[in-house]
Design a protein around this motif. Structure first.
Motif, short mmCIF file in Angstrom:
data_model
loop_
_atom_site.label_atom_id
_atom_site.label_comp_id
_atom_site.label_asym_id
_atom_site.label_seq_id
_atom_site.Cartn_x
_atom_site.Cartn_y
_atom_site.Cartn_z
N ASP A 1 4.34 -2.94 -5.24
CA ASP A 1 5.48 -2.52 -6.30
C ASP A 1 5.14 -1.25 -6.61
O ASP A 1 4.24 -0.10 -7.08
N ASP A 2 6.49 -0.27 -6.68
CA ASP A 2 6.20 0.65 -6.70
C ASP A 2 6.43 1.44 -8.48
O ASP A 2 6.43 2.47 -9.04
N CYS A 3 6.55 1.06 -8.91
CA CYS A 3 6.95 0.51 -10.69
C CYS A 3 5.89 1.49 -11.48
O CYS A 3 4.34 0.88 -11.41
N TRP A 4 5.80 2.29 -12.14
CA TRP A 4 4.94 2.62 -13.51
C TRP A 4 4.22 3.21 -12.93
O TRP A 4 4.22 4.80 -11.94
N TYR A 5 2.28 3.60 -12.76
CA TYR A 5 1.82 4.56 -12.45
C TYR A 5 1.01 4.41 -11.33
O TYR A 5 0.37 3.81 -10.87
N ASP A 6 0.98 5.61 -11.20
CA ASP A 6 -0.31 6.36 -9.91
C ASP A 6 -1.58 6.33 -9.60
O ASP A 6 -2.29 7.30 -9.85
N ARG A 7 -1.85 5.61 -10.74
CA ARG A 7 -3.24 5.42 -10.94
C ARG A 7 -4.27 4.36 -11.54
O ARG A 7 -5.10 3.80 -12.16
N TRP B 1 0.45 -0.46 -16.17
CA TRP B 1 0.89 -1.32 -15.21
C TRP B 1 1.22 0.10 -14.21
O TRP B 1 0.85 1.43 -14.27
N VAL B 2 0.50 -0.42 -12.89
CA VAL B 2 -0.37 0.59 -12.16
C VAL B 2 0.40 -0.25 -10.11
O VAL B 2 0.91 -1.04 -10.06
N GLN B 3 0.68 1.19 -9.58
CA GLN B 3 1.95 0.77 -8.39
C GLN B 3 0.36 0.34 -7.30
O GLN B 3 -0.07 0.28 -7.51
N SER B 4 1.09 0.14 -6.80
CA SER B 4 0.60 -0.92 -5.38
C SER B 4 0.73 -0.47 -3.51
O SER B 4 1.98 -1.14 -3.72
N PRO B 5 0.57 0.29 -3.08
CA PRO B 5 -0.75 0.90 -3.50
C PRO B 5 -0.31 2.33 -3.85
O PRO B 5 -1.62 2.87 -4.13
N GLY B 6 0.12 2.76 -4.07
CA GLY B 6 0.11 3.82 -5.09
C GLY B 6 1.09 5.38 -3.99
O GLY B 6 0.68 4.99 -2.86
N ASP B 7 1.43 6.18 -4.87
CA ASP B 7 2.01 7.07 -4.19
C ASP B 7 0.82 7.75 -2.70
O ASP B 7 1.16 8.14 -1.76
N ARG B 8 -0.45 7.95 -4.23
CA ARG B 8 -1.03 8.79 -2.40
C ARG B 8 -1.84 8.31 -1.52
O ARG B 8 -2.17 8.75 -0.10
N ARG C 1 -1.90 -12.85 -21.44
CA ARG C 1 -2.60 -11.78 -21.79
C ARG C 1 -3.26 -11.05 -22.08
O ARG C 1 -3.47 -10.24 -23.35
N TYR C 2 -4.92 -11.66 -21.22
CA TYR C 2 -5.55 -10.88 -21.38
C TYR C 2 -5.62 -9.51 -20.83
O TYR C 2 -6.47 -8.99 -20.95
N ALA C 3 -4.18 -9.41 -19.89
CA ALA C 3 -4.81 -8.64 -18.80
C ALA C 3 -2.88 -7.48 -19.10
O ALA C 3 -2.21 -7.48 -19.52
N ILE C 4 -3.96 -5.98 -18.84
CA ILE C 4 -2.40 -4.87 -19.27
C ILE C 4 -2.15 -4.87 -17.93
O ILE C 4 -1.20 -4.67 -17.65
N ASN C 5 -2.53 -5.04 -16.65
CA ASN C 5 -1.58 -5.19 -14.75
C ASN C 5 -2.16 -6.35 -14.32
O ASN C 5 -2.96 -7.29 -14.88
N GLN C 6 -2.21 -5.75 -12.70
CA GLN C 6 -2.07 -7.34 -12.37
C GLN C 6 -3.91 -7.10 -11.78
O GLN C 6 -4.51 -7.89 -11.66
N ILE C 7 -4.90 -6.20 -11.79
CA ILE C 7 -5.84 -5.84 -11.38
C ILE C 7 -6.69 -6.48 -12.90
O ILE C 7 -7.85 -6.80 -12.09
N GLU C 8 -6.14 -6.33 -13.58
CA GLU C 8 -6.79 -6.61 -14.65
C GLU C 8 -7.20 -8.30 -14.84
O GLU C 8 -7.88 -8.75 -15.33
#
Length: 359
Positions: free
Chosen positions: A105-111, A129-136, A31-38
């Motif tokens: 993961d391609d879901c949600w945001y590339d930031r 939620w953030v993509q891994s590795p993301g479009d860039r 519950r404390y995490a907004i995404n994988q990194i947190e």
């Protein structure tokens, strides 16, 4: 440990399945995490909260979790990241909870950024939620060497850990659509154009990374099966996923008829079948209807979400930043204090999984 680097035979897949009988789990983010990194970052990883929530999970009758990793955690501080993975596995193992790790993961945001994560946008589903590795990163395969090192390091370090049930190497490869759902008008021509723009500015390499991820993982010879989930009827991508996976996994957020149709279709392939995402109450994907179907067909399953928290997945993909409590939750089983959203749902889990403790 396996002695070859090819896709498992059907015999090997069923031998694995015989040692892992039917179970019900959930996609888990504390519950404390907004995404994988947190969830995993040194500054925010919280063993006490995770331990509390895993205790709740066992009381609800669930015995498995599907959990997302992120490449930036390894790239910036692999030692701490792996130490936290070990701590998490210790907490799960002590409670008899198996783990499915999802790598890309391609879901949600590339930031995605390494460090402290932003606060949630009120009322918005998976606002951080953030993509891994993301479009860039996807746009430049010449710089994927660190991704290869990351996958290989995961397999070398954890590829024989009995607490890990399987590796979901790539979640929803080529899912270019979810960010558009958070726009004010997701059906507008402008929003659709942005979706197409993403496809042609990096996302087109997703399938290549998917193939490479399986190649890198297999050459490290993990004892757990490798998979990636079928989630949309994109025939080219579906064919690739099904040709690579040791165990067939799929997502279904629709009603009971659709679920049964998918199960029967995938079982025709002659391999064990697992549903790694389901539960969308407004779309008739319900505990009371779907969990008995999963058990009847011996398809282990992982509903989306467990505890209401920063991911805010009790809101639908199309809810718009009000912050008001939704009349019907989209995902998740428990409120942030551990009480059930719907006590009848928990009773169904306990009855069908044999986890009847209600203390």
């Amino acid at each position: 440990m396996r002695t070859h680097f090819k896709r498992w035979t059907k015999y090997q897949a069923w031998k694995w399945a015989a040692n892992h009988p039917w179970h019900a789990g959930c996609n888990y983010t504390p519950r404390y995490a907004i995404n994988q990194i947190e969830m995993w970052h040194e500054a925010t990883f919280n063993r006490l909260v995770i331990a509390e929530e895993l205790d709740w999970l066992v009381k609800c009758g669930l015995t498995g979790v599907r959990v997302y990793l992120h490449d930036l955690l390894w790239k910036n501080d692999a030692e701490t990241f792996f130490a936290n993975i070990r701590a998490f596995l210790d907490l799960c193992g002590a409670r008899g909870i198996s783990v499915v790790f999802t790598v890309f993961d391609d879901c949600w945001y590339d930031r995605a950024t390494y460090g402290i994560q932003p606060a949630p946008v009120p009322g918005l589903h998976n606002s951080g939620w953030v993509q891994s590795p993301g479009d860039r990163v996807l746009a430049d395969p010449d710089h994927w060497s660190y991704l290869e090192a990351y996958v290989r390091d995961l397999m070398r370090t954890f590829g024989d850990d009995p607490r890990i049930l399987m590796w979901d190497l790539y979640n929803e490869c080529e899912n270019f659509y979810l960010p558009s759902l958070s726009q004010p008008n997701p059906t507008s021509l402008f929003t659709k154009a942005k979706v197409l723009a993403r496809k042609f500015t990096g996302g087109y390499n997703s399938e290549l990374l998917l193939i490479k991820a399986f190649e890198w993982a297999r050459t490290e010879n993990p004892s757990q099966p490798l998979t990636s989930s079928v989630y949309l009827p994109i025939q080219r991508l579906k064919a690739t996923v099904l040709q690579l996976s040791d165990v067939i996994t799929f997502h279904n957020y629709s009603g009971a008829k659709s679920l049964v149709k998918d199960i029967k279709k995938f079982k025709q392939l002659g391999r064990p079948v697992v549903c790694t995402e389901w539960l969308a109450r407004p779309s008739k994907s319900l505990v009371q209807t779907h969990l008995p179907i999963f058990k009847e067909h011996a398809v282990s399953c992982y509903n989306w979400g467990f505890v209401d928290g920063k991911t805010q997945t009790k809101f639908t993909w199309k809810d718009r930043q009000s912050g008001d409590e939704p009349k019907v939750w989209f995902h998740d089983l428990l409120k942030s204090d551990g009480t059930p959203y719907d006590a009848e749902e928990i009773r169904v889990f306990q009855e069908l999984t044999g986890g009847k403790s209600k203390s």
